[in-house]
Design a protein around this motif. Structure first.
Motif, PDB file in Angstrom:
ATOM      1  N   LEU A 104       0.873  -1.364  -0.130  1.00  0.00           N
ATOM      2  CA  LEU A 104       0.087   0.002  -0.054  1.00  0.00           C
ATOM      3  C   LEU A 104       0.922   1.318  -0.148  1.00  0.00           C
ATOM      4  O   LEU A 104       0.429   2.322   0.519  1.00  0.00           O
ATOM      5  CB  LEU A 104      -0.935  -0.007   1.137  1.00  0.00           C
ATOM      6  N   LYS A 105       2.104   1.025  -0.499  1.00  0.00           N
ATOM      7  CA  LYS A 105       3.136   2.287  -0.468  1.00  0.00           C
ATOM      8  C   LYS A 105       2.195   3.589  -1.242  1.00  0.00           C
ATOM      9  O   LYS A 105       2.595   4.649  -1.038  1.00  0.00           O
ATOM     10  CB  LYS A 105       4.224   1.992  -1.322  1.00  0.00           C
ATOM     11  N   SER A 106       1.776   3.281  -2.359  1.00  0.00           N
ATOM     12  CA  SER A 106       0.959   4.380  -3.184  1.00  0.00           C
ATOM     13  C   SER A 106      -0.382   4.844  -2.301  1.00  0.00           C
ATOM     14  O   SER A 106      -0.846   5.790  -3.001  1.00  0.00           O
ATOM     15  CB  SER A 106       0.513   3.885  -4.630  1.00  0.00           C
ATOM     16  N   GLY A 107      -0.648   4.138  -1.493  1.00  0.00           N
ATOM     17  CA  GLY A 107      -1.957   4.593  -0.735  1.00  0.00           C
ATOM     18  C   GLY A 107      -3.337   3.549  -0.895  1.00  0.00           C
ATOM     19  O   GLY A 107      -3.940   3.665   0.178  1.00  0.00           O
ATOM     20  N   THR A 108      -3.011   2.993  -1.879  1.00  0.00           N
ATOM     21  CA  THR A 108      -4.308   2.096  -2.096  1.00  0.00           C
ATOM     22  C   THR A 108      -3.537   0.877  -2.826  1.00  0.00           C
ATOM     23  O   THR A 108      -2.717   0.847  -3.360  1.00  0.00           O
ATOM     24  CB  THR A 108      -5.489   2.909  -3.155  1.00  0.00           C
ATOM     25  N   GLY A 109      -4.574  -0.079  -2.865  1.00  0.00           N
ATOM     26  CA  GLY A 109      -4.347  -1.490  -3.588  1.00  0.00           C
ATOM     27  C   GLY A 109      -5.512  -2.192  -3.701  1.00  0.00           C
ATOM     28  O   GLY A 109      -6.518  -2.048  -3.190  1.00  0.00           O
TER      29      GLY A 109
END
Length: 78
Positions: free
Chosen positions: A48-53
């Motif tokens: 979830l590094k980008s914020g969403t998954g």
């Protein structure tokens, strides 16, 4: 033979299943979450590094939230 075909269908990626998705987004304060849809598909880990998954098998959505926003929401619900 039908059992084998049904088992193979259960393990198809979400895109093959026509984009079916599950309900609400699961919020987490962790950078990595896991999904197996209660054993319905192989266990996978989602970054979830980008914020969403999203799970490639069942379509479940995950969202990373900060500890501060999570704590504030818990306090307002109390």
């Amino acid at each position: 033979m039908a059992d084998i075909v049904r088992a193979l269908f259960l393990y198809r990626p979400r895109s093959v299943l026509g984009g079916k998705t599950m309900g609400d987004t699961i919020k987490s304060t962790d950078n990595i979450v896991s999904c197996s849809n209660n054993g319905q598909h192989p266990l996978i880990y989602i970054n979830l590094k980008s914020g969403t998954g999203r799970c490639q098998y069942c379509g479940q959505k995950f969202e990373k939230v900060s500890l501060e926003s999570h704590a504030a929401k818990q306090a307002s619900n109390a």
